[in-house]
Write a protein that holds these residues in place. Structure first.
Motif, PDB file in Angstrom:
ATOM      1  N   GLY A 154     -76.209  47.854  17.009  1.00  0.00           N
ATOM      2  CA  GLY A 154     -74.966  47.092  17.018  1.00  0.00           C
ATOM      3  C   GLY A 154     -75.043  45.839  17.865  1.00  0.00           C
ATOM      4  N   ALA A 155     -76.238  45.348  18.082  1.00  0.00           N
ATOM      5  CA  ALA A 155     -76.441  44.169  18.920  1.00  0.00           C
ATOM      6  C   ALA A 155     -76.580  42.933  18.037  1.00  0.00           C
ATOM      7  CB  ALA A 155     -77.705  44.337  19.764  1.00  0.00           C
ATOM      8  N   GLU A 156     -76.587  41.784  18.678  1.00  0.00           N
ATOM      9  CA  GLU A 156     -76.835  40.542  17.952  1.00  0.00           C
ATOM     10  C   GLU A 156     -78.255  40.593  17.408  1.00  0.00           C
ATOM     11  OE1 GLU A 156     -77.636  35.922  19.061  1.00  0.00           O
ATOM     12  OE2 GLU A 156     -76.182  36.982  20.275  1.00  0.00           O
ATOM     13  N   GLY A 157     -78.408  40.568  16.130  1.00  0.00           N
ATOM     14  CA  GLY A 157     -79.730  40.664  15.520  1.00  0.00           C
ATOM     15  C   GLY A 157     -80.161  42.111  15.395  1.00  0.00           C
ATOM     16  N   PRO A 158     -80.952  42.415  14.374  1.00  0.00           N
ATOM     17  CA  PRO A 158     -81.347  43.802  14.090  1.00  0.00           C
ATOM     18  C   PRO A 158     -82.636  44.235  14.787  1.00  0.00           C
ATOM     19  CG  PRO A 158     -82.043  42.400  12.299  1.00  0.00           C
ATOM     20  CD  PRO A 158     -81.331  41.503  13.301  1.00  0.00           C
ATOM     21  N   ALA A 159     -82.767  44.030  16.076  1.00  0.00           N
ATOM     22  CA  ALA A 159     -83.999  44.407  16.781  1.00  0.00           C
ATOM     23  C   ALA A 159     -84.072  45.919  16.952  1.00  0.00           C
ATOM     24  CB  ALA A 159     -84.066  43.714  18.128  1.00  0.00           C
ATOM     25  N   ARG A 160     -85.234  46.473  16.602  1.00  0.00           N
ATOM     26  CA  ARG A 160     -85.469  47.909  16.806  1.00  0.00           C
ATOM     27  C   ARG A 160     -86.587  48.071  17.815  1.00  0.00           C
ATOM     28  NH1 ARG A 160     -90.347  49.633  14.976  1.00  0.00           N
ATOM     29  NH2 ARG A 160     -91.307  48.306  13.400  1.00  0.00           N
ATOM     30  N   LEU A 161     -86.539  49.156  18.564  1.00  0.00           N
ATOM     31  CA  LEU A 161     -87.584  49.438  19.540  1.00  0.00           C
ATOM     32  C   LEU A 161     -88.894  49.700  18.824  1.00  0.00           C
ATOM     33  CD1 LEU A 161     -85.702  51.869  21.957  1.00  0.00           C
ATOM     34  CD2 LEU A 161     -85.974  49.383  22.156  1.00  0.00           C
ATOM     35  N   MET A 162     -89.965  49.115  19.328  1.00  0.00           N
ATOM     36  CA  MET A 162     -91.290  49.332  18.753  1.00  0.00           C
ATOM     37  C   MET A 162     -91.936  50.548  19.422  1.00  0.00           C
ATOM     38  SD  MET A 162     -92.550  45.365  18.506  1.00  0.00           S
ATOM     39  CE  MET A 162     -94.195  45.730  17.888  1.00  0.00           C
ATOM     40  N   SER A 163     -92.779  51.223  18.687  1.00  0.00           N
ATOM     41  CA  SER A 163     -93.502  52.367  19.240  1.00  0.00           C
ATOM     42  C   SER A 163     -94.679  51.876  20.076  1.00  0.00           C
ATOM     43  CB  SER A 163     -94.017  53.267  18.110  1.00  0.00           C
ATOM     44  OG  SER A 163     -95.067  52.613  17.414  1.00  0.00           O
ATOM     45  N   SER A 164     -95.215  52.768  20.867  1.00  0.00           N
ATOM     46  CA  SER A 164     -96.386  52.420  21.681  1.00  0.00           C
ATOM     47  C   SER A 164     -97.552  52.003  20.786  1.00  0.00           C
ATOM     48  CB  SER A 164     -96.788  53.607  22.565  1.00  0.00           C
ATOM     49  OG  SER A 164     -97.074  54.742  21.772  1.00  0.00           O
ATOM     50  N   ALA A 165     -97.723  52.681  19.668  1.00  0.00           N
ATOM     51  CA  ALA A 165     -98.826  52.344  18.756  1.00  0.00           C
ATOM     52  C   ALA A 165     -98.637  50.944  18.178  1.00  0.00           C
ATOM     53  CB  ALA A 165     -98.920  53.375  17.637  1.00  0.00           C
ATOM     54  N   GLU A 166     -97.418  50.594  17.823  1.00  0.00           N
ATOM     55  CA  GLU A 166     -97.145  49.261  17.278  1.00  0.00           C
ATOM     56  C   GLU A 166     -97.394  48.174  18.322  1.00  0.00           C
ATOM     57  OE1 GLU A 166     -93.598  49.609  14.076  1.00  0.00           O
ATOM     58  OE2 GLU A 166     -93.078  50.236  16.112  1.00  0.00           O
ATOM     59  N   ILE A 167     -96.951  48.432  19.540  1.00  0.00           N
ATOM     60  CA  ILE A 167     -97.131  47.458  20.625  1.00  0.00           C
ATOM     61  C   ILE A 167     -98.613  47.263  20.907  1.00  0.00           C
ATOM     62  CG2 ILE A 167     -96.761  47.053  23.095  1.00  0.00           C
ATOM     63  CD1 ILE A 167     -94.023  48.559  22.682  1.00  0.00           C
TER      64      ILE A 167
END
Length: 162
Positions: A68-81
């Protein structure tokens, strides 16, 4: 940054405190898309934020709107990072907006369309995308989490923000 760190300790509004408060107000839609926690030892071995990854190891792709924040940012996983940082190191020309030489950053989230939230200079949370200037999103990751807590109906514990 030192003042922010002292304030977070004094008023118990740091990231650990924010995540504990967030757990009490998480909407079901967000709970359903968050991945399980990463064991502390594994979280510390990743290039991501160990505290955040120990809370939840990212969330499902395409579910950033759940915040529900400005922009659709989702938390990335450790593997993705880790994969992204490895790719930046392997082929810096493919990632011209990122530099592992002389720049501090910790990647936190993505909008799944090429923009990322990261902790940068002074512990502030920024948004970065190709071809656009970095934009400060919050004074810190903890501050962004507190913004979400308040948006979800939780108690505002940061001084001067009532």
């Amino acid at each position: 940054m030192a003042w922010r760190m002292m304030s977070e300790q004094l008023f118990e509004i740091g990231l650990d405190d924010a995540l504990a408060a967030l757990n009490r107000v998480l909407p079901r839609a967000l709970v359903r898309v968050l991945r399980g926690r990463l064991r502390t030892g594994l979280a510390k071995a990743t290039r991501g934020d160990a505290t955040l990854l120990s809370w939840h190891d990212g969330q499902d792709p395409g579910t950033g709107d759940a915040w529900g924040a400005e922009g659709p940012a989702r938390l990335m996983s450790s593997a993705e990072i880790d994969a992204m940082e490895d790719a930046i190191e392997r082929d810096p020309a493919a990632w011209p907006e990122w530099s592992t030489e002389g720049e501090y950053f910790t990647i936190i989230a993505t909008d799944d369309n090429g923009a990322f939230l990261f902790e940068g200079t002074g512990g502030r949370l920024f948004e970065r995308g190709a071809g656009v200037e970095d934009r400060e999103v919050a004074a810190s990751l903890a501050d962004w989490i507190w913004d979400r807590i308040v948006a979800f109906g939780g108690e505002e514990r940061r001084p001067g923000r009532a």
